[in-house]
Design an enzyme around this catalytic site. Structure first.
Site, short mmCIF file in Angstrom:
data_model
loop_
_atom_site.label_atom_id
_atom_site.label_comp_id
_atom_site.label_asym_id
_atom_site.label_seq_id
_atom_site.Cartn_x
_atom_site.Cartn_y
_atom_site.Cartn_z
N ILE A 15 0.83 -1.22 0.00
CA ILE A 15 0.00 0.00 0.00
C ILE A 15 0.86 1.26 0.00
O ILE A 15 0.49 2.28 -0.60
CB ILE A 15 -1.01 -0.01 1.18
N SER A 37 12.31 1.01 7.11
CA SER A 37 12.00 -0.24 6.42
C SER A 37 13.05 -1.27 6.78
O SER A 37 14.23 -0.95 6.86
CB SER A 37 12.00 -0.01 4.90
N ARG A 38 12.57 -2.51 6.98
CA ARG A 38 13.51 -3.56 7.32
C ARG A 38 14.33 -3.96 6.10
O ARG A 38 15.45 -4.42 6.22
CB ARG A 38 12.75 -4.78 7.86
N LYS A 91 -5.51 1.80 7.83
CA LYS A 91 -6.56 1.01 8.46
C LYS A 91 -6.09 -0.44 8.54
O LYS A 91 -5.28 -0.84 7.71
CB LYS A 91 -7.88 1.10 7.68
N ASP A 169 -9.66 -7.82 6.99
CA ASP A 169 -8.77 -6.77 6.48
C ASP A 169 -9.45 -6.02 5.32
O ASP A 169 -9.57 -4.80 5.37
CB ASP A 169 -7.41 -7.35 6.06
P1 NAP Z 1 2.49 -5.49 2.99
O1 NAP Z 1 2.61 -5.42 1.51
O2 NAP Z 1 2.75 -6.80 3.66
O3 NAP Z 1 3.43 -4.37 3.57
C1 NAP Z 1 3.55 -4.12 4.94
C2 NAP Z 1 4.96 -3.63 5.19
O4 NAP Z 1 5.10 -3.36 6.58
C3 NAP Z 1 6.03 -4.64 4.86
O5 NAP Z 1 6.44 -4.54 3.52
C4 NAP Z 1 7.14 -4.27 5.81
O6 NAP Z 1 7.83 -3.22 5.22
C5 NAP Z 1 6.43 -3.66 7.02
N1 NAP Z 1 6.37 -4.54 8.18
C6 NAP Z 1 6.78 -4.22 9.42
N2 NAP Z 1 6.57 -5.22 10.28
C7 NAP Z 1 6.03 -6.22 9.57
C8 NAP Z 1 5.61 -7.52 9.90
N3 NAP Z 1 5.70 -8.00 11.16
N4 NAP Z 1 5.11 -8.29 8.92
C9 NAP Z 1 5.00 -7.83 7.66
N5 NAP Z 1 5.39 -6.59 7.30
C10 NAP Z 1 5.90 -5.79 8.24
O7 NAP Z 1 1.05 -5.02 3.48
P2 NAP Z 1 0.12 -3.90 2.82
O8 NAP Z 1 -0.83 -4.53 1.88
O9 NAP Z 1 0.93 -2.78 2.36
O10 NAP Z 1 -0.75 -3.52 4.10
C11 NAP Z 1 -0.25 -2.69 5.14
C12 NAP Z 1 -1.43 -2.02 5.81
O11 NAP Z 1 -2.12 -1.23 4.81
C13 NAP Z 1 -2.47 -2.99 6.38
O12 NAP Z 1 -2.99 -2.49 7.57
C14 NAP Z 1 -3.56 -3.03 5.31
O13 NAP Z 1 -4.84 -3.29 5.84
C15 NAP Z 1 -3.49 -1.60 4.77
N6 NAP Z 1 -4.00 -1.48 3.39
C16 NAP Z 1 -3.63 -2.34 2.40
C17 NAP Z 1 -4.19 -2.24 1.14
C18 NAP Z 1 -3.81 -3.14 0.00
O14 NAP Z 1 -4.48 -3.10 -1.05
N7 NAP Z 1 -2.78 -3.95 0.09
C19 NAP Z 1 -5.13 -1.26 0.89
C20 NAP Z 1 -5.46 -0.35 1.88
C21 NAP Z 1 -4.88 -0.49 3.14
P3 NAP Z 1 9.41 -3.14 5.30
O15 NAP Z 1 9.93 -4.39 4.65
O16 NAP Z 1 9.65 -1.89 4.54
O17 NAP Z 1 9.78 -3.06 6.74
#
Ligand code: NAP
Length: 308
Positions: A15, A37-38, A91, A169
């Protein structure tokens, strides 16, 4: 115009890259100066492994946006608020209700802005739907939120871990819309959920709710292949209102469907800047309350094991 807010971003995942980076670049009120970022790097932007290192490095930042999963976000938000920074939360705003209550309390104590975002409320049809429903009698509401976890969340193991919300989610996006547009508060009456063997969070959920006298049903499914559905149908005394494609397409009785380009995250950053300028916070926990209630009362069913 006043100077841009120097911003730090935490969690450079899907996101952050799909929505936050372009919205920040287009906004003009925010200047992204550092990330935590990790793993990831971003050209021209300072990088730290953790939010604590980012804060300690200074960078003159005044605001932080958190794009990490909900589990663990409380500690990141707390560190930012303790440092006197304005905070924008993806969110769902936290993994639990007690966490978000404590963050709201701390933001008030520190006199900084806490913005718990609900991006779906910025979808093109939502404000018009709310205005149209204000004077209508509502007879029934049907939510159908069915998407393919493998297509939209590839490899996101956290989403099925404890605190990952599972199908809630995406489902909480629907709840963020209905809590915004229905004139009467929503109460959860019954719930059922299906959790795959060996996982902690559900892939399917059904909710029976009530808003005033109107029954409100929700069907959430993370295993939907083929056509995807993010639809809300509302029967009223003036006919059927239909919000489709996550709130971006609105059809009112007897009228052509209205839609507009996606400006959800542009709207969120504009609102964040406005809240900071006014010295206000915006923390609406109602969608999270309904999810927490579902976890309290749901009948559980075990589903077949799931792998991405
Ligand atoms: P994602 O692709 O898994 O990214 C989350 C990022 O958070 C990871 O890339 C990592 O970034 C960091 N992170 C830190 N601690 C972590 C852990 N324990 N496990 C996994 N990642 C961790 O997830 P996302 O889809 O972006 O979602 C993140 C948030 O945005 C959620 O709350 C989700 O509900 C919300 N969201 C997502 C979307 C969507 O379409 N995907 C839409 C709206 C809202 P680093 O490697 O840089 O540390």
């Amino acid at each position: 115009m006043s100077e841009a807010y120097r911003l730090g971003l935490v969690g450079l995942g899907k996101i952050a890259r799909d929505q936050h980076l372009p919205a920040i670049a287009a906004n003009g009120r925010f200047d992204l100066v550092a990330i935590a970022s990790r793993n990831a790097q971003l050209d021209g932007v300072a990088r730290h492994a953790t939010i604590d290192e980012l804060i300690a490095a200074g960078h003159g930042i005044t605001a932080i946006t958190l794009c990490t999963p909900p589990e663990g976000r409380y500690h990141q938000a707390r560190a930012a608020l303790e440092a006197g920074l304005h905070v924008m939360l993806e969110k769902p705003p936290a993994a639990t209700l007690s966490e978000i209550a404590d963050l709201a309390r701390l933001a008030a104590e520190k006199q900084v802005t806490l913005f718990a975002t609900w991006h779906s409320r910025e979808a093109a049809g939502v404000a018009s739907a709310k205005a149209w429903l204000r004077d209508r009698a509502i007879h029934a509401v049907r939510i159908t939120w069915k998407e393919d976890i493998r297509r939209w969340h590839p490899g996101q193991e956290w989403i099925l871990a404890a605190g990952g919300f599972g199908v809630f989610d995406p489902g909480i996006n629907a709840l963020s819309i209905v809590t915004q547009i229905l004139p009467q508060p929503l109460l959860l009456e019954r719930a059922a959920m299906g959790v795959p063997e060996g996982r902690m969070s559900p892939l399917t959920a059904s909710l029976a709710m009530r808003s005033g006298d109107a029954p409100v049903s929700a069907e959430f499914d993370f295993l939907q292949t083929g056509p995807q559905s993010w639809d809300i149908e509302i029967d009223t005394d003036a006919g059927l209102l239909r919000l489709a494609m996550g709130g971006s397409e609105l059809t009112l009785p007897g009228a052509a469907m209205q839609k507009a380009p996606d400006r959800e995250y542009a709207g969120l950053y504009a609102r964040f800047a406005e809240l900071i300028a006014r010295g206000e916070s915006d923390v609406d926990v109602r969608p999270l309350q309904l999810v927490a209630d579902a976890f309290l009362v749901a009948e559980r069913q075990t589903l077949a094991p799931f792998e991405f």
